[in-house]
Every structure is written in structure tokens, then in C-alpha cells.
Design an enzyme around this catalytic site. Structure first.
Site, PDB file in Angstrom:
ATOM      1  N   GLY A 164       1.772  -2.558   5.729  1.00  0.00           N
ATOM      2  CA  GLY A 164       2.521  -2.417   4.697  1.00  0.00           C
ATOM      3  C   GLY A 164       2.180  -3.435   3.518  1.00  0.00           C
ATOM      4  CD  GLU A 165       2.319  -8.225   3.268  1.00  0.00           C
ATOM      5  OE1 GLU A 165       1.475  -8.977   2.632  1.00  0.00           O
ATOM      6  OE2 GLU A 165       3.325  -8.652   3.818  1.00  0.00           O
ATOM      7  CG  MET A 166      -3.354  -6.883   0.284  1.00  0.00           C
ATOM      8  SD  MET A 166      -3.807  -8.508   0.191  1.00  0.00           S
ATOM      9  CE  MET A 166      -5.447  -8.232  -0.728  1.00  0.00           C
ATOM     10  CG  ASP A 222      -1.871   1.145   1.130  1.00  0.00           C
ATOM     11  OD1 ASP A 222      -2.747   0.930   0.329  1.00  0.00           O
ATOM     12  OD2 ASP A 222      -1.718   1.911   2.234  1.00  0.00           O
TER      13      ASP A 222
END
Lengths: 338, 338
Positions: free
Chosen positions: B130-132, B88
């Protein structure tokens, strides 16, 4: 004035005249202003298969993360369903991604029509620093380093080396196949009059007689003219820097004129308008009625128009997810964080 | 010590003993240390079809832009082919995305094995900032607002409302189908001994007799133990914050121990190692030989091992790109730029 704009203006007059002449079941008069989405012809299947791979290949971007399908997602109506798109390094795009579905039926590509056709469009995002942030040279270097791609380009184009012309031609050929036939509305147009229920028919009548048809006509219910965003009433979203057709024509009169978007699959292509400002069909119909036609639809009328618009959802392209040929040891690697 | 680690250690001894006892065509002795990838059993097809949609649905992310397939791209060997992934707002991930292909054959998920199975893994990235960068609650709110999803969940799970347990179960079930049978090596293991050519067989012999087999064994040629990165020689890429198994076990001895990655489809899953530091197979084989086994392969030996590794490329999962159900008017919209 382009031929399609003359056509469009003529349709307005026809629509108004027809609306006056027929009050009840005047659908048949309007039917001829549309056409069903037809299966594409003269398709080169080799280019389609190659173009499909390229369409899904994020190695055409600097980061190795963004492909054509990122913003024109074929799982989601050929759009990203975001107000304005996300580009390299999460840059915010200036404008809403138009759907790739049935885009071959448009008179030009991009909201301002700066690309005359799909082939011309396909090269744009690859080299746009705010989108895929690559260059045509780097894209070709990447492809030329992958033996399976080189072989496929040779098979399809008969040349020893891929070039950007072949790349965009293959992508465009794939995109020509991305049509959505057999919507309920098309079934209706092709003679199955029961395909539309009572509310949908009422919405169709409103769509025609209120004047929506003036701009949203032809096989794509749009896509065939440039029109001012905010005719009767100014559009508050209009802003400097996103001025539409005038950026291409250089004419002040074209300021805030945008390509009329297709209404095909509009149920899937939210949010609406060039700035994605409208989240729902009900809201978009309301804004369009007031700003473009000076008409405020009642709640029931609005719902009926929306019901009609949902009959424009066709059969989505069905195909296998392509498997991409792997990079070779000499393929330049993506640089997402540089 | 886990059962799989005991198994692994035992295999080392077997490998060394076997290498000593047989010099020439000792392949048959080693063959039993591997197994072909088998078609998955007891598969719930309803969950698979639903899970496939969820796997491709970027609405499970805050931005509406990142899906499971973004970093575990099924066009690209189930990986993103980037050193460390993009999350993200273009955040740089700490570690290389492992392939989803054949991941059901691993003893645990993630490089540090913190998820015991695919179902436990599937919920991680959705809620990882830190991802979705979404949350399970927001994901369920999104799904529950889409009538076609609600109906499909009800059909598959028999409950009135989707929950995160159903979401991760469906995704895991889809992932169970993502196996790659019928590689040249599997054809060899199943009796078609001519499937490997001379160089590939020489590479297989080197792979076994040099000790690669000690960690890369079983049906997934890896994925069944945690091992130190840098045994004979320290791995220079090791750094604080990415310490592997010790983050789960809390034991200093597990520092820089990582799950041994599968070598299935390793031709497609570059770049290599938990930090993606190695771009090519030749480089990865060289590093592994020196650091893990204290062996420097000659150029010819390296090429032979690489040739063998490429026989591990199986048939990639072939399926139709899923068409996602559209959001409804009440579906919360993505917020990519907030």
C-alpha cells in the site's frame, strides 16, 4: 517557417557540406554550431528563492502531494525517469516529462511548444486536471492564506497580494537558474581539447558527419526547432491524440512534429522520445539514426556516439532543499481522495 | 509495563503533586521533565550521505515515483501534511504519516511501535504493497545495477554488494541527523528564560499543570510511551483495523493505544492525531484536553497552550538536495501503471 527552423535547415546544409570538405579533424568547423551553457544573467534572486519554494510546494496541487519537482525532479536530471508521468489520482500522462534543466535555452516549452516561455509553461500543470488538478484561483487562495508567503511575495513583487502572474514569474526565474555548465563537451568547446577522449571524439565526429547536428545544435543541442518524428522511416509510436506541433499550429504538415529535445544531460533524462519508448541511449541512437537519417550505426559507432552524448552531462544545480512556510488555520486543506 | 511507561506514570504523579505545591512560577520544577534536542553524536557521515540519497530515491518504489521524502517531506516538517498518506496507485493509507524529525528520540517507530528503531522502520514502507509496493529483493537488484551506488556502498560498508541491511542502516543514519535543535523552548530550557513571552509562558504553565506533560514529556515531548486515545471520553475516530498497540502486543488492553506523538515542530506537522482528523492546533488542544484530561480549555487558555506549542518549532535540517546516480542500461525500469 520560424527563424530557428531556417537556422536549423541551414545547419543541415552546412553540416553536409562540411562533412564532405573535411574528412579527418574537422571538429573545429562543427564546433561553431554549438555553444557552451553559460551562467544565467540578470537574475532576480528574490524571485529565485520564492520560485524555488513554489517549485517544491505540493500544495499547488489538489492532492497536496504533487509539486513541480515530482515530475521534474532535480535529484534526477530534472525529469521523473518514467515513460509518461503520474498525475492526480495516479492518472497516466500522455507524454514524457521533458527535463527542466537548461529549458530556458529552448525556443518554446512543452513537446508541442504551446508555451512560448517558462513563465507561460509554469501555470499549465497546476491547472491541468490530469496533472496537479488544481486551479489558479485555488492556488492563489492557498498562498494568500499563508502569512510567510504573503510577506515574501510582497518583498519580491511589492504588491499586497500574490497572483498567478507572480507565481509563474517566480517559478520561471528559479528555472532560469537550472542550467548545467561545465560538461566535458563545454570544456572542449572552451578550449580544453583534451576533455574528450578518443572514443568521445570519434562519437562527436559521427554525430556531426552523420547529420545528428542538423537538429541537435545550438547551446542546448536541440530545443531550437520542431521536427518530424520519423523522417526516413515512420515512427511506430506515433498515435492519434499525441500529435505534437499540429495541435498548436493547426496545420496538417506539423502532425507528429515535436520540439527537438535537448541532449544536455541526456545520460540522466531516460527514457527517451516524447513517448519515453526508448530506455537506453544505445537504443535511442539506433532509432534516431535509422528513422531520422537513414543510417544504421555499427555497434562500435553507436557506442562512440553514446560516449559523446555522455560528455554532455554538466554540473547539476546545487542548492539547499527549501523549507516551506507552514499552512495557517485558514489554509484550505488538500483533498487527495475526493 | 515498559520502563518508559513507568517513567510516564511517575511523571503524572509528579506533575499533579508539583501543580498542587506550586501555583505561580513553578516552571523550574517542570523544566526537568523535558530536555533540549541535542545534536546527534557518533554519526557516520558516509552512511548519512548515502542514506540521504536513498531517502530521496523514488526508484526504491515500484512506480519510481514515491520516495521516503514523499510522505516524510523535509520541506514540510518531515510529514506530508495530508490526513493519511498516498501510496502506490494512489492507495489511501490507513494512518497519518508521523514526522521523521527527531524520530530517533522515540522509544519505537510507527504509531503502534511495531519497529523498535529507525533501521527496522526503514524497510517497512519499501515492501508495503500500500505504500512503495516494492520488495527488498527488487530494491537491491535496482541498486546493484547502478555502478555509482555500488561504489558508494562499498566505500561506506566495505562489502562488494549492497544488501537491505545496509540500505536501512544508511537511511536510519541519515534520519538520526534530522533533529531540530534551538527552538525557543530549548533556548528557555538552556537558560535563556526570556525566550518565551508572557503568553507562551502561560501556555507552558497550563501545559504542565493541566497534565499534558504526563504523556508529552522527555526531550521529544512525547514519543516515549503508548497511551489510550480517549481516556476520559471515547475518541469517536477510533475504528476497527486501526487499533494501535494491540496489533503488536496482541493484548486487548492495548486496543486504541498509540505511541504518543512528539510535539516538537507540531506547528508544521498538521493534521493531527493518528487519523489526521484535526486540522488545527487549536482543535487538537481542545480535543486532547477534553478526551485525555477531562478539561475544557477556555478560548484564552487554548490560545496560550497553542502559543507554547509553537515555541517547539526548532531549526529544520538544512542540506543540499542530493543528486542521484543515474540508472544504467541494465537497471530494471519502474512499472507505475502495471
Amino acid at each position: 517557417m520560424s527563424a530557428s527552423r531556417v537556422f536549423s535547415r541551414t545547419l543541415v546544409s552546412m553540416a553536409v557540406a562540411t562533412a564532405a570538405a573535411f574528412s579527418g579533424a574537422a571538429h573545429a568547423q562543427f564546433d561553431q554550431m554549438y555553444a557552451p551553457v553559460a551562467p544565467p544573467k540578470s537574475i532576480d534572486l528574490g524571485k529565485v528563492e520564492l520560485g524555488k519554494k513554489l517549485y517544491f510546494d505540493p500544495r499547488l496541487s489538489k492532492s497536496g502531494f504533487i509539486s513541480c519537482n515530482s515530475c521534474h525532479n532535480l535529484s534526477m536530471g530534472g525529469t521523473d525517469n518514467i515513460k509518461t508521468s503520474i498525475g492526480d489520482k495516479w492518472q497516466q500522462g500522455p507524454i514524457n516529462s521533458p527535463t527542466v534543466l537548461n529549458s530556458s535555452l529552448n525556443l518554446a516549452q512543452f513537446w508541442d511548444g504551446r508555451a512560448p516561455d517558462l513563465k507561460a509553461q509554469a501555470g499549465g500543470p497546476i491547472a491541468n486536471p490530469g496533472e496537479m488538478a488544481f486551479s489558479h484561483t485555488l492556488a492563489i487562495d492557498m498562498l494568500a492564506s499563508i502569512p510567510a508567503y504573503v510577506r515574501e511575495f510582497k518583498l519580491v513583487f511589492g504588491k499586497d497580494k500574490p497572483d498567478i502572474d507572480q507565481v509563474t514569474e517566480a517559478i520561471a526565474e528559479f528555472e532560469k537558474t537550472l542550467v548545467t555548465p561545465n560538461s566535458k563537451f563545454d570544456q572542449y568547446l572552451l578550449g580544453h581539447k583534451e576533455a574528450l577522449n578518443k572514443d568521445e571524439l570519434a562519437g562527436y565526429k559521427l554525430f556531426n558527419e552523420s547529420g545528428c547536428v542538423a537538429c541537435h545544435n545550438g547551446p542546448n543541442l536541440g530545443g531550437n526547432s520542431f521536427q518530424k518524428m520519423g523522417v526516413v522511416e515512420a515512427y511506430k509510436g506515433n498515435k492519434e491524440g499525441v500529435e505534437g506541433r499540429s495541435a498548436v499550429s493547426g496545420k496538417a504538415i506539423d502532425r507528429f512534429n515535436f520540439k527537438v529535445p535537448t541532449l544536455r544531460n541526456v545520460e540522466l533524462t531516460y527514457p527517451y522520445f516524447h513517448d519515453g519508448a526508448s530506455d537506453t541511449l544505445a537504443q535511442a541512437v539506433d532509432v534516431m539514426g535509422r528513422l531520422q537519417l537513414g543510417k544504421t550505426f555499427t555497434k562500435q559507432e553507436n557506442a562512440q556516439v553514446v560516449a559523446f552524448l555522455k560528455t554532455l552531462t554538466g554540473e547539476q544545480p546545487i542548492f539547499r532543499l527549501p523549507i516551506l512556510p507552514p499552512s495557517s488555520d485558514s489554509t484550505p486543506r488538500p483533498t487527495p481522495f475526493k
